[in-house]
Design a protein around this motif. Structure first.
Motif, PDB file in Angstrom:
ATOM      1  N   TRP A 182       0.845  -1.206   0.000  1.00 47.10           N
ATOM      2  CA  TRP A 182       0.000   0.000   0.000  1.00 47.10           C
ATOM      3  C   TRP A 182       0.876   1.250   0.000  1.00 47.10           C
ATOM      4  O   TRP A 182       0.574   2.228  -0.715  1.00 47.10           O
ATOM      5  N   MET A 183       1.927   1.263   0.779  1.00 45.45           N
ATOM      6  CA  MET A 183       2.820   2.423   0.853  1.00 45.45           C
ATOM      7  C   MET A 183       3.469   2.693  -0.498  1.00 45.45           C
ATOM      8  O   MET A 183       3.562   3.847  -0.937  1.00 45.45           O
ATOM      9  N   ASP A 184       3.903   1.640  -1.159  1.00 41.30           N
ATOM     10  CA  ASP A 184       4.540   1.803  -2.479  1.00 41.30           C
ATOM     11  C   ASP A 184       3.555   2.397  -3.488  1.00 41.30           C
ATOM     12  O   ASP A 184       3.938   3.189  -4.357  1.00 41.30           O
ATOM     13  N   GLU A 185       2.297   2.032  -3.360  1.00 43.05           N
ATOM     14  CA  GLU A 185       1.282   2.477  -4.321  1.00 43.05           C
ATOM     15  C   GLU A 185       0.716   3.861  -3.998  1.00 43.05           C
ATOM     16  O   GLU A 185       0.208   4.542  -4.886  1.00 43.05           O
ATOM     17  N   ASN A 186       0.815   4.298  -2.731  1.00 48.17           N
ATOM     18  CA  ASN A 186       0.104   5.517  -2.318  1.00 48.17           C
ATOM     19  C   ASN A 186       0.968   6.663  -1.812  1.00 48.17           C
ATOM     20  O   ASN A 186       0.449   7.774  -1.636  1.00 48.17           O
ATOM     21  N   LEU A 187       2.252   6.423  -1.575  1.00 45.83           N
ATOM     22  CA  LEU A 187       3.066   7.484  -0.977  1.00 45.83           C
ATOM     23  C   LEU A 187       3.998   8.169  -1.976  1.00 45.83           C
ATOM     24  O   LEU A 187       5.031   8.702  -1.605  1.00 45.83           O
ATOM     25  N   ASN A 188       3.590   8.168  -3.238  1.00 46.20           N
ATOM     26  CA  ASN A 188       4.414   8.822  -4.265  1.00 46.20           C
ATOM     27  C   ASN A 188       4.180  10.329  -4.329  1.00 46.20           C
ATOM     28  O   ASN A 188       4.888  11.047  -5.026  1.00 46.20           O
ATOM     29  N   SER A 189       3.168  10.817  -3.620  1.00 46.37           N
ATOM     30  CA  SER A 189       2.895  12.260  -3.588  1.00 46.37           C
ATOM     31  C   SER A 189       2.305  12.621  -2.223  1.00 46.37           C
ATOM     32  O   SER A 189       1.868  11.746  -1.471  1.00 46.37           O
TER      33      SER A 189
END
Length: 585
Positions: free
Chosen positions: A34-41
């Motif tokens: 989830w972090m890899d998918e959601n913490l890009n911004s």
């Protein structure tokens, strides 16, 4: 006298343990995805932060429960191969949790946290301090891959060396003659003989301890060199100026506070040495105390306790101060939170571990019935009471720095000792109790200072390469001479204090010494306020807040300014008055 761990898990083979182990691994992996998918911004930052904090708290409870069971089992039986195996497995799974914290810090780099105090999210508002702390730590972050490599390598590096140290010292036997018989006794049993009434026994125990240390020195020196070397590498990679810098931050104190305390300590040392020199003369030594007589009992306090007598004594006396405190302590005995039996294979020292998932604690010590044992038991039960005050706080808001972690334990110990002193039946008993009080103060002020000097020098010299057993002994002896001065006989010191103290061998927490001095002196400052109206409520509130502020902020909440030397001097003056009383008696 053995604790009960079965309500944590019935066994390593139980369905509950295996299920939680699988769940911890699965949910941590899903969280990382989830972090890899959601913490890009930083888009929807508050919503993301709320989820991260909630998930970290949840995973900390599951992982902590698993770790508690394995580590507590191994502490009580260093030869338990199943516990050792699972502890390694659980530590390997903690690598992913550590990676999640790394991703959290990385995300915070792009978040404007100044606005968070006004957020409608209760989860975020209640964790503002933790978020700000993680934001500061993000400055010292490496790349995600590097952070993962460090965590993984530590499993076969620092953690493995720590395991070897604990196994080596837990099984270390000392050969000595006792009561006309040649015996092989566990190291911790022999170290307890330092409190024996017989001068001959104390000296023989010291000599047996030194011989046993000599036999294990090469292995333990390798452990120490590897753990300190590993940390020096990490300090350099992260960009800290010294190994002390990250430890001050972890202890949540500023350099100003640290220097104020250390300056006050150095000023107080000559007074404490007067006590040592006087004790030496009483025992017939002309050149200061030999090491083996540091804990020699003086006066006429002869009482020995059974374990059950110690329970009743602690509960009854502390109940006189607070029924709530006394009832809590009684329940800790009743629920068998304490492992007090002395036996081979059990790790040395004493500790209290929070079992956060159950809102419980567990205490390990070796009980021989001495006054020192009773006070140690009260001390560890103070830690358990602190955990009780934190029971409704989240794991993230319960992470107490070592500087504040000693507050309740030393408060308990001071309270009990003063009650015992007040009921002394003669000058001889009072002398014995003052000696006990000052002996402990010497350990926490002078000996801790020698340990700080030792560790500081080891770090400085370790940068040039591994240190030999001979070098480590020399560094320790020099540190003891500098701290104890003419209070001790320079020809009879303890060159292996680095071997018998487990604190040097933590892979992630170094300078595990000055927080004890801080804790004692801070607790004395809190103790001085015990008769103020509403104190116990304020005291519990202070203990429940130790994970949500710097040491300076927590101290200010009870009207104490720890950045000034005057506070530390006022606490040290309490000890200096006890020296004067001792000299008069």
């Amino acid at each position: 006298m053995r604790w009960n761990l079965t309500n944590i898990y019935p066994s390593f083979e139980s369905e509950e343990f295996k299920s939680d182990l699988v769940r911890f691994e699965k949910e941590t992996a899903e969280f990382l995805k989830w972090m890899d998918e959601n913490l890009n911004s930083a888009e929807n930052a508050e919503e993301k932060l709320e989820y991260i904090i909630s998930k970290l708290n949840e995973l900390s409870l599951i992982g902590g429960k698993l770790y508690n069971f394995a580590s507590l089992t191994l502490s009580a039986d260093a030869n338990n191969e199943t516990a050792a195996k699972y502890l390694d497995v659980i530590r390997s799974k903690f690598v992913d949790l550590s990676l999640a914290r790394t991703k959290f810090r990385k995300f915070l780099k792009s978040v404007e946290i100044e606005k968070l105090e006004d957020t409608p999210s209760e989860v975020i508002r209640s964790h503002v301090f933790v978020i700000k702390e993680q934001k500061i730590l993000s400055k010292y972050m490496l790349s995600e891959n590097e952070e993962k490599i460090i965590s993984m390598m530590r499993l076969t590096g620092g953690n493995a060396w720590n395991n070897l140290y604990e196994k080596t010292t837990s099984n270390l036997l000392c050969e000595m003659e006792l009561n006309g018989e040649k015996k092989k006794l566990p190291l911790m049993r022999v170290r307890n003989l330092a409190y024996d009434k017989s001068a001959e026994v104390r000296k023989k125990a010291y000599e047996a301890e030194i011989r046993a240390c000599e036999s294990a020195a090469d292995v333990v020196a390798q452990c120490l060199n590897s753990i300190k070397g590993e940390f020096l590498t990490e300090v350099k990679l992260r960009g800290y100026t010294s190994p002390l810098e990250p430890m001050l931050f972890e202890n949540r104190i500023t350099e100003q506070t640290f220097n104020a305390m250390m300056d006050a300590v150095k000023e107080s040392m000559p007074k404490l040495r007067e006590y040592l020199k006087k004790k030496a003369k009483i025992l017939g030594h002309e050149k200061g105390l030999p090491w083996y007589d540091l804990f020699a009992p003086l006066g006429g306090y002869e009482r020995k306790w059974t374990y059950e007598e110690a329970r009743r004594f602690i509960v009854d006396n502390l109940s006189a101060f607070s029924k709530e405190l006394g009832d809590f302590i009684d329940s800790a005995f009743e629920k068998r939170w304490i492992d007090a039996e002395t036996r081979p294979g059990k790790r040395g020292g004493a500790f209290c571990s929070s079992v956060k998932a159950l809102k419980e604690s567990r205490i390990l010590m070796s009980f021989d019935g001495t006054l020192d044992n009773v006070l140690t038991l009260a001390h560890e039960l103070g830690h358990a009471f602190h955990n009780y005050c934190l029971k409704d706080e989240t794991p993230l808001n319960s992470t107490t720095p070592a500087t504040l972690a000693e507050t309740a334990s030393i408060f308990n110990e001071t309270l009990l000792l003063n009650m015992i002193k007040a009921s002394a039946k003669s000058e001889e008993e009072k002398l014995a109790l003052l000696d006990k009080e000052l002996s402990d103060a010497v350990q926490i002020i002078i000996d801790i200072y020698s340990r700080f000097l030792f560790e500081k020098t080891v770090f400085e010299k370790r940068t040039a390469g591994p240190l030999s057993v001979k070098e480590l002994k020399e560094i320790m002896l020099n540190a003891q001479k500098q701290a104890y001065g003419d209070g001790l006989d320079e020809e009879v010191l303890h060159p292996f204090m680095w071997l018998v103290k487990p604190h040097y061998y933590s892979p992630t927490f170094h300078f595990y010494n000055f927080p004890y001095t801080f804790g004692m002196l801070f607790a004395l400052g809190v103790y001085a306020k015990r008769d103020e109206p509403g104190f116990f409520g304020t005291y519990k509130k202070l203990l429940s807040s130790t994970g949500k502020g710097t040491a300076e902020e927590v101290a200010a909440s009870v009207g104490i300014d720890i950045t000034k030397k005057e506070f530390w001097r006022s606490s040290l003056e309490v000890i200096e008055k006890a020296v004067e009383e001792f000299l008069e008696l």
